[in-house]
Structures are given as C-alpha cells and as structure tokens.
Design a protein around this motif. Structure first.
Motif, mmCIF file in Angstrom:
data_model
loop_
_atom_site.group_PDB
_atom_site.id
_atom_site.type_symbol
_atom_site.label_atom_id
_atom_site.label_comp_id
_atom_site.label_asym_id
_atom_site.label_seq_id
_atom_site.Cartn_x
_atom_site.Cartn_y
_atom_site.Cartn_z
ATOM 1 N N TYR A 2 -5.738 5.543 -3.061
ATOM 2 C CA TYR A 2 -4.495 4.795 -3.152
ATOM 3 C C TYR A 2 -3.314 5.716 -3.397
ATOM 4 O O TYR A 2 -2.233 5.532 -2.832
ATOM 5 C CB TYR A 2 -4.587 3.748 -4.270
ATOM 6 C CG TYR A 2 -5.532 2.623 -3.953
ATOM 7 C CD1 TYR A 2 -5.271 1.756 -2.895
ATOM 8 C CD2 TYR A 2 -6.691 2.434 -4.709
ATOM 9 C CE1 TYR A 2 -6.150 0.724 -2.590
ATOM 10 C CE2 TYR A 2 -7.565 1.412 -4.409
ATOM 11 C CZ TYR A 2 -7.290 0.553 -3.349
ATOM 12 O OH TYR A 2 -8.159 -0.462 -3.060
ATOM 13 N N PHE A 3 -3.548 6.724 -4.219
ATOM 14 C CA PHE A 3 -2.488 7.681 -4.533
ATOM 15 C C PHE A 3 -2.071 8.423 -3.257
ATOM 16 O O PHE A 3 -0.886 8.632 -2.987
ATOM 17 C CB PHE A 3 -2.978 8.672 -5.580
ATOM 18 C CG PHE A 3 -1.969 9.728 -5.909
ATOM 19 C CD1 PHE A 3 -0.859 9.435 -6.674
ATOM 20 C CD2 PHE A 3 -2.124 11.021 -5.416
ATOM 21 C CE1 PHE A 3 0.073 10.418 -6.963
ATOM 22 C CE2 PHE A 3 -1.195 11.996 -5.702
ATOM 23 C CZ PHE A 3 -0.083 11.707 -6.480
ATOM 24 N N SER A 4 -3.052 8.764 -2.448
ATOM 25 C CA SER A 4 -2.781 9.471 -1.198
ATOM 26 C C SER A 4 -1.979 8.590 -0.245
ATOM 27 O O SER A 4 -1.052 9.055 0.428
ATOM 28 C CB SER A 4 -4.087 9.890 -0.537
ATOM 29 O OG SER A 4 -3.843 10.503 0.714
ATOM 30 N N ALA A 5 -2.304 7.297 -0.172
ATOM 31 C CA ALA A 5 -1.584 6.373 0.704
ATOM 32 C C ALA A 5 -0.133 6.231 0.264
ATOM 33 O O ALA A 5 0.783 6.187 1.081
ATOM 34 C CB ALA A 5 -2.271 5.010 0.706
ATOM 35 N N GLU A 6 0.081 6.159 -1.062
ATOM 36 C CA GLU A 6 1.440 6.047 -1.583
ATOM 37 C C GLU A 6 2.255 7.298 -1.263
ATOM 38 O O GLU A 6 3.430 7.225 -0.924
ATOM 39 C CB GLU A 6 1.400 5.812 -3.090
ATOM 40 C CG GLU A 6 0.871 4.443 -3.475
ATOM 41 C CD GLU A 6 0.744 4.289 -4.976
ATOM 42 O OE1 GLU A 6 1.046 5.268 -5.685
ATOM 43 O OE2 GLU A 6 0.357 3.192 -5.426
ATOM 44 N N VAL A 7 1.599 8.452 -1.359
ATOM 45 C CA VAL A 7 2.281 9.711 -1.045
ATOM 46 C C VAL A 7 2.689 9.744 0.425
ATOM 47 O O VAL A 7 3.799 10.130 0.770
ATOM 48 C CB VAL A 7 1.377 10.911 -1.379
ATOM 49 C CG1 VAL A 7 1.981 12.196 -0.813
ATOM 50 C CG2 VAL A 7 1.185 11.029 -2.879
ATOM 51 N N ASN A 8 1.767 9.308 1.282
ATOM 52 C CA ASN A 8 2.070 9.280 2.713
ATOM 53 C C ASN A 8 3.213 8.313 3.030
ATOM 54 O O ASN A 8 4.070 8.590 3.884
ATOM 55 C CB ASN A 8 0.830 8.875 3.510
ATOM 56 C CG ASN A 8 -0.224 9.964 3.515
ATOM 57 O OD1 ASN A 8 0.114 11.150 3.375
ATOM 58 N ND2 ASN A 8 -1.494 9.591 3.679
ATOM 59 N N MET A 9 3.218 7.175 2.326
ATOM 60 C CA MET A 9 4.290 6.202 2.523
ATOM 61 C C MET A 9 5.625 6.783 2.092
ATOM 62 O O MET A 9 6.645 6.625 2.765
ATOM 63 C CB MET A 9 3.993 4.914 1.735
ATOM 64 C CG MET A 9 5.067 3.836 1.885
ATOM 65 S SD MET A 9 5.188 3.207 3.575
ATOM 66 C CE MET A 9 3.652 2.266 3.660
ATOM 67 N N ASP A 10 5.625 7.459 0.952
ATOM 68 C CA ASP A 10 6.857 8.089 0.465
ATOM 69 C C ASP A 10 7.350 9.138 1.449
ATOM 70 O O ASP A 10 8.557 9.278 1.685
ATOM 71 C CB ASP A 10 6.611 8.736 -0.902
ATOM 72 C CG ASP A 10 6.437 7.702 -2.006
ATOM 73 O OD1 ASP A 10 6.870 6.543 -1.785
ATOM 74 O OD2 ASP A 10 5.882 8.052 -3.066
ATOM 75 N N LYS A 11 6.417 9.884 2.024
ATOM 76 C CA LYS A 11 6.803 10.911 2.993
ATOM 77 C C LYS A 11 7.429 10.279 4.236
ATOM 78 O O LYS A 11 8.429 10.772 4.771
ATOM 79 C CB LYS A 11 5.589 11.743 3.385
ATOM 80 C CG LYS A 11 5.126 12.723 2.319
ATOM 81 C CD LYS A 11 3.953 13.558 2.813
ATOM 82 C CE LYS A 11 3.534 14.587 1.770
ATOM 83 N NZ LYS A 11 2.388 15.410 2.247
ATOM 84 N N ARG A 12 6.839 9.171 4.680
ATOM 85 C CA ARG A 12 7.379 8.498 5.857
ATOM 86 C C ARG A 12 8.768 7.930 5.584
ATOM 87 O O ARG A 12 9.665 8.014 6.419
ATOM 88 C CB ARG A 12 6.426 7.385 6.312
ATOM 89 C CG ARG A 12 5.170 7.905 7.006
ATOM 90 C CD ARG A 12 4.502 6.799 7.798
ATOM 91 N NE ARG A 12 3.972 5.765 6.909
ATOM 92 C CZ ARG A 12 2.750 5.787 6.400
ATOM 93 N NH1 ARG A 12 1.928 6.798 6.650
ATOM 94 N NH2 ARG A 12 2.341 4.815 5.612
#
Length: 265
Positions: A2-12
C-alpha cells in the motif's frame, strides 16, 4: 504494498502538477486558459486569460479544449452568457430575443440590409444574457402573444422617442401591431414630408392601417398634406393604444397617448 502504491500515486500527481500548473491551454471557443492549480485529474483550477474567470475543470476537458467561459463574448463578439445554461435555455423566448437584438445591432450583414440600426448600441447590462433574462421576467408583456399568435416584440424607442440604445431603462415589450406603428418605410416619396408624396401639382397623403395603405386626400400644399397625415396618424396610434391598454405597460400606453408625429420622424 500500500505504501508503494501511495508513493506511485504521489509521483504521478507531482508529474501532472509539473505538466499542468502555470501552462497555457487553448479552448475551442473561449480563448486561452492558464492552469492555476492541479489537485487531481478531475479537479484542475483554471483561469481564462481574456476575462479572468476562474473555475474547476477536468484535465480531459481541458486538453480537449471543451472548457467553457460564461463571460467570453460568443455572440457577435460582444454578447456573453454570464452563467451556466443548458441547450434548452437557448430555445427560450428570452434567449431568442437577446440574440436577435445583438444580431440586429452588431452583425455586419444585418446592419447593411437594415440601415436604421447603423447608429444603434446595446448597454453593457444587456450584453449579458443572464442579466437580460432576469430583466425580461419582470417586464409587462414578456412571453405574451398577440391576437395572431405572435410573441410581443422588444421595442427600444417608444418609451424614449428616437432612442438608439437597447437598455433596461429604454426597452419594453409590445405587440407587433404597436411595434409596426412607427415603421416609416414607404411613408414618404422623394423630398416630401413623412406620409406625403407629390402627384402633378398637388400633394397627397396616406397612412398604413393594419398593413393596408389608406388614402387621406390631395392638397394644394405639402404642409396641408402633412397635417392631414399627422392628425390621422396620431388618432390611429391612440386607437391601437386603447386596443391593447390592458396588456401593455402603463408607460407604453401613456407614451402612445401623448405621441406627437413630427416631420422628421
């Protein structure tokens, strides 16, 4: 995970912010748009460059150029909506009346075909459809129909004789029979006075009643012929005013009852 998905979302989101914020986009009909803030693909704060109007749009609509500015002049280069309206609103009496008014005054071909509108203008308030519509609703005769099923017409020069400005203070709604009372086309011939033409050595006068020409007589002088026209025309105006007395604005009725026909009308 989940943490990885949030990071990817923030990057996008960060990448999207860099691609959108401060950038200019072109709309299809309302000029350039600048992005003030990118929150998400469905929440982009923009400002229209020409009018300064700010609103929130989707990124997809922004990119496709489908964003709308209600203050951008889309009718004859001067008229703007001033609010959000549906396609159904554009079929209403108020919109038809508003757009027709603007075309009469500002459309080049219309002005060429109808030279009486050459010097006419429209007030700033009436250039905004939302304001015009609000004004219409409070007017006597708005959305009314005459005895032939025709909607009342917007008139600009009965309340103020000779007026050339469409505005809230000068306009009113009247049946077409009243509106056509002051159509002077064909009422004079050559250099003669209104309602008068010269036949041989004499002067003849006539007026139009209910679309038909009524002969008033032949006279030795132009002044006598015009006086006959003036007397008959003013009497006819009063007759028409009394016919519609209960359906028109009291200001219109009083103006008609006190109307004076002049040589230069």
């Amino acid at each position: 995970i989940y943490f990885s998905a949030e990071v990817n979302m923030d990057k996008r989101n960060l990448k999207a912010k860099l691609n959108y914020e401060g950038k200019l986009f072109k709309s299809n009909t309302c000029g350039d748009v600048i992005v003030l803030k990118y929150e998400s693909s469905k929440n982009v704060l923009v400002r229209f460059v020409e009018t300064g109007y700010t609103t929130t749009v989707s990124a997809g609509n922004l990119v496709s150029g489908g964003v709308k500015d209600p203050f951008y002049p889309t009718v004859c280069g001067v008229g703007f909506l001033g609010g959000k309206f549906t396609k159904q609103n554009f079929k209403e009496t108020s919109y038809v009346c508003w757009s027709s008014m603007l075309y009469r005054v500002f459309h080049t071909r219309t002005k060429e075909n109808r030279p009486t509108y050459q010097d006419c203008s429209v007030s700033d308030r009436f250039k905004c459809f939302a304001d015009f519509k609000f004004w219409c609703v409070g007017q006597v005769g708005y959305d009314s129909y005459d005895d032939k099923g025709k909607p009342f017409a917007l008139d600009k020069d009965i309340l103020v004789k000779g007026n050339k400005i469409y505005s809230a203070d000068t306009c009113c709604f009247v049946p077409r029979e009243i509106n056509s009372l002051f159509n002077t086309h064909g009422n004079a011939s050559g250099d003669c006075s209104l309602g008068v033409c010269k036949k041989g050595s004499k002067f003849q006068s006539s007026i139009s009643k209910c679309g038909e020409r009524v002969f008033l007589g032949s006279f030795l002088t132009e002044q006598e012929a015009f006086q006959a026209y003036k007397t008959s025309k003013e009497r006819y105006i009063k007759d028409v005013a009394n016919k519609w007395k209960d359906q028109i604005d009291i200001r219109v009725y009083e103006a008609l009852m006190n109307w004076e026909v002049g040589v230069d009308d």
